[in-house]
Design a protein around this motif. Structure first.
Motif, PDB file in Angstrom:
ATOM      1  N   LEU A  26       0.824  -1.208   0.000  1.00 39.69           N
ATOM      2  CA  LEU A  26       0.000   0.000   0.000  1.00 39.69           C
ATOM      3  C   LEU A  26       0.858   1.257   0.000  1.00 39.69           C
ATOM      4  O   LEU A  26       0.529   2.253  -0.658  1.00 39.69           O
ATOM      5  N   ALA A  27       1.985   1.219   0.716  1.00 35.39           N
ATOM      6  CA  ALA A  27       2.867   2.375   0.751  1.00 35.39           C
ATOM      7  C   ALA A  27       3.511   2.620  -0.616  1.00 35.39           C
ATOM      8  O   ALA A  27       3.685   3.773  -1.042  1.00 35.39           O
ATOM      9  N   ARG A  53       1.128   7.868   8.888  1.00 27.78           N
ATOM     10  CA  ARG A  53      -0.156   7.654   8.228  1.00 27.78           C
ATOM     11  C   ARG A  53      -1.197   8.663   8.709  1.00 27.78           C
ATOM     12  O   ARG A  53      -1.992   9.191   7.924  1.00 27.78           O
ATOM     13  N   VAL A  54      -1.216   8.911  10.011  1.00 25.82           N
ATOM     14  CA  VAL A  54      -2.174   9.870  10.563  1.00 25.82           C
ATOM     15  C   VAL A  54      -1.899  11.270  10.009  1.00 25.82           C
ATOM     16  O   VAL A  54      -2.827  12.008   9.634  1.00 25.82           O
ATOM     17  N   ILE A  55      -0.622  11.638   9.925  1.00 30.30           N
ATOM     18  CA  ILE A  55      -0.272  12.954   9.377  1.00 30.30           C
ATOM     19  C   ILE A  55      -0.708  13.063   7.918  1.00 30.30           C
ATOM     20  O   ILE A  55      -1.268  14.086   7.488  1.00 30.30           O
ATOM     21  N   LEU A 102      -6.160  12.368  -4.615  1.00 27.62           N
ATOM     22  CA  LEU A 102      -6.068  12.665  -3.185  1.00 27.62           C
ATOM     23  C   LEU A 102      -7.066  11.831  -2.378  1.00 27.62           C
ATOM     24  O   LEU A 102      -6.754  11.380  -1.268  1.00 27.62           O
ATOM     25  N   MET A 103      -8.252  11.629  -2.927  1.00 25.30           N
ATOM     26  CA  MET A 103      -9.239  10.797  -2.227  1.00 25.30           C
ATOM     27  C   MET A 103      -8.752   9.356  -2.110  1.00 25.30           C
ATOM     28  O   MET A 103      -8.906   8.716  -1.057  1.00 25.30           O
ATOM     29  N   PHE A 104      -8.158   8.840  -3.175  1.00 25.20           N
ATOM     30  CA  PHE A 104      -7.608   7.488  -3.120  1.00 25.20           C
ATOM     31  C   PHE A 104      -6.488   7.403  -2.085  1.00 25.20           C
ATOM     32  O   PHE A 104      -6.329   6.376  -1.399  1.00 25.20           O
ATOM     33  N   LEU A 105      -5.681   8.447  -1.972  1.00 26.03           N
ATOM     34  CA  LEU A 105      -4.605   8.451  -0.983  1.00 26.03           C
ATOM     35  C   LEU A 105      -5.152   8.372   0.430  1.00 26.03           C
ATOM     36  O   LEU A 105      -4.586   7.684   1.297  1.00 26.03           O
ATOM     37  N   ILE A 106      -6.241   9.067   0.690  1.00 20.83           N
ATOM     38  CA  ILE A 106      -6.856   9.012   2.033  1.00 20.83           C
ATOM     39  C   ILE A 106      -7.349   7.605   2.322  1.00 20.83           C
ATOM     40  O   ILE A 106      -7.172   7.069   3.429  1.00 20.83           O
ATOM     41  N   VAL A 107      -7.986   6.975   1.336  1.00 19.68           N
ATOM     42  CA  VAL A 107      -8.499   5.609   1.528  1.00 19.68           C
ATOM     43  C   VAL A 107      -7.347   4.629   1.774  1.00 19.68           C
ATOM     44  O   VAL A 107      -7.412   3.748   2.642  1.00 19.68           O
ATOM     45  N   LEU A 108      -6.253   4.797   1.039  1.00 25.32           N
ATOM     46  CA  LEU A 108      -5.091   3.911   1.217  1.00 25.32           C
ATOM     47  C   LEU A 108      -4.520   4.048   2.629  1.00 25.32           C
ATOM     48  O   LEU A 108      -4.187   3.048   3.277  1.00 25.32           O
TER      49      LEU A 108
END
Length: 204
Positions: A46-47, A128-130, A193-199
């Protein structure tokens, strides 16, 4: 009588034989143990995908900013006193669009090292939280810029008869095509950006 011997035969009943276990019984066959997957393997994947998406987001946001910032068109018919010219900085919405997408592209470039840290240390939670928090802020900024620019592009294509705003895309055709492409690229950056949040949420 002497010499006579008495033998007594003792036979086992089926019930007694059933209850006894053989002394040399074969040991039970051991089940093959499947090798365990390395911990954090899917988080590392995922990273890696996160880094790829950030590169794609940089391309989309930077392309949108450059396309909008370099857009201008001058009509061939003009006189010494009147010149018909359209530029992106004629409208504040387009200026905000360029600034917001440039900020988004710079942000995505600066967060790539954090994504690389998540590849090396996939179990870290703080990065991840950041990333989730900052990505959410960038989604809001980029969506606002793209939405504001999209409304102006719509008016440029269709006009508004109630407000007596004529459609200018019949005259400024190249200008409208470039700003429309820039808006589409900006919305692609929003999707990334939305996909990045989901990941990041899945990795947590």
């Amino acid at each position: 009588m002497e010499g006579d011997s008495t033998t007594i035969n003792i036979t086992e009943t089926p019930k007694e034989r059933k209850g006894k276990a053989p002394l040399l019984a074969a040991p039970p066959a051991s089940k093959p143990v499947a090798p365990k997957a390395p911990k954090g393997g899917y988080k590392r994947c995922l990273a890696i995908f996160d880094v790829v998406l950030r590169l794609a987001g940089i391309a989309a946001a930077l392309g949108a900013a450059i396309a909008m910032g370099s857009t201008d068109q001058t009509l061939p018919f003009f006189t010494q006193f009147f010149q018909f010219k359209a530029q992106f900085d004629d409208l504040p919405a387009f200026t905000f669009f360029v600034i917001a997408n440039a900020i988004t592209a710079a942000y995505l470039a600066l967060t790539i090292p954090i994504s690389i840290v998540c590849i090396v240390r996939p179990h870290l939670v703080a990065p991840r939280v950041i990333l989730i928090f900052l990505d959410t802020v960038m989604v809001a900024l980029t969506t606002a810029a793209a939405g504001g620019a999209a409304s102006i592009v719509y008016l440029a294509h269709n006009g508004n008869s109630d407000a007596n705003w004529p459609a200018i895309c019949q005259q400024f055709n190249d200008f409208c095509q470039e700003i429309s492409g820039a808006v589409v690229a900006s919305f692609l950056a929003v999707v990334v950006l939305m996909f990045l949040i989901v990941l990041s949420a899945f990795a947590l």
